[in-house]
Design an enzyme around this catalytic site. Structure first.
Site: not given
Ligand code: 5RP
Length: 235
Positions: A30-32, A87-88, A98-99, A107, A125
């Site tokens: 993910g982007s974080t 995490a979302d 997540k996902g 994951e 989040k």
């Molecule tokens: C990917 C995930 C990511 O960890 C989740 O979507 C968070 O991503 P981001 O940091 O880009 O918001 O579960 O399957």
């Protein structure tokens, strides 16, 4: 860099403090957590940090290789010391959705093999009750519309097959993703996970219950470390 991107970077870098020499590290997607991977690469190059990593997606594998992290097969490891992942959503019980990046199956496999889990997130989040973020569910391509019908019946909400243009999104494992629009009312994620996993055609669900030990939470006021009182990482 805009405000949210800056928060992601702060959380991603701060989480690296949990990584020390000799560790086997699960690398989330993910982007974080991207910032975690980049920072670990920097510490390897500049500080001689010695670690091996297990990526949770092809995208992370590519990035980790680029920044110089030695990668190993999870099957060849006897547990990982830690996984750091995004995490979302997370709730006050440290349960997660997540996902969002379609990497939930790998994951979860990596998280289940890890002795501790650190989540990197910004304050968007943090939720009272999980479910405003559509719950990702990895399903088999075979008869996927039938599986989606079963999910719709169980969850009593709209469930969509995640699309990329005219075609379903295909995960790194060759599966599809169903997104369940439950709304913020998942009050019993532990039981819901069990019920969803009973449906044939469901490969995995993006509820990560009782797995997260620490959330490294970036806020405008600074980075807060939220320790799960029932977690495996001491304060
Ligand atoms: C990917 C995930 C990511 O960890 C989740 O979507 C968070 O991503 P981001 O940091 O880009 O918001 O579960 O399957």
């Amino acid at each position: 860099m805009d405000r949210v991107e800056l928060l992601k970077q702060q959380a991603g870098i701060e989480a690296c403090k949990y990584v020390t020499n000799g560790m086997k590290v699960g690398l989330g997607t993910g982007s974080t957590v991207k910032y975690t991977v980049i920072e670990l690469g920097r510490r390897i190059a500049e500080e001689g940090l010695e670690i091996v990593g297990v990526p949770t997606s092809l995208a992370t594998e590519k990035l980790a290789t680029k920044v110089g992290i030695t990668l190993v097969e999870l099957s060849d490891c006897d547990n990982l010391d830690i996984v750091i992942d995004g995490a979302d959503e997370f709730d006050s019980e440290f349960n997660l959705i997540k996902g969002g990046g379609a990497a939930l199956l790998r994951e979860k496999i990596v998280a289940q093999e890890s002795l501790s889990m650190v989540v990197v997130a910004d304050e968007r989040k943090m939720v009272e009750t999980l479910g405003a973020f559509p719950l990702p569910i990895e399903i088999t391509p075979f008869s996927h519309q039938a599986t989606i019908r079963q999910l719709t019946k169980l969850l009593d909400c709209r469930v969509n097959c995640r699309m990329a243009g005219d075609n379903p999104v295909v995960t790194d494992n060759g599966n599809y993703i169903a997104d369940a629009h439950c709304g913020p009312k998942i009050t019993d994620p532990v039981n819901l996970e069990i019920e969803i996993l009973k449906i044939a055609g469901v490969v995995q669900v993006g509820l990560f219950n009782n797995m997260c030990d620490v959330v490294v939470l970036a806020k405008d006021s600074g980075v807060e470390i939220k320790n799960n009182p029932n977690g495996r990482i001491p304060n």
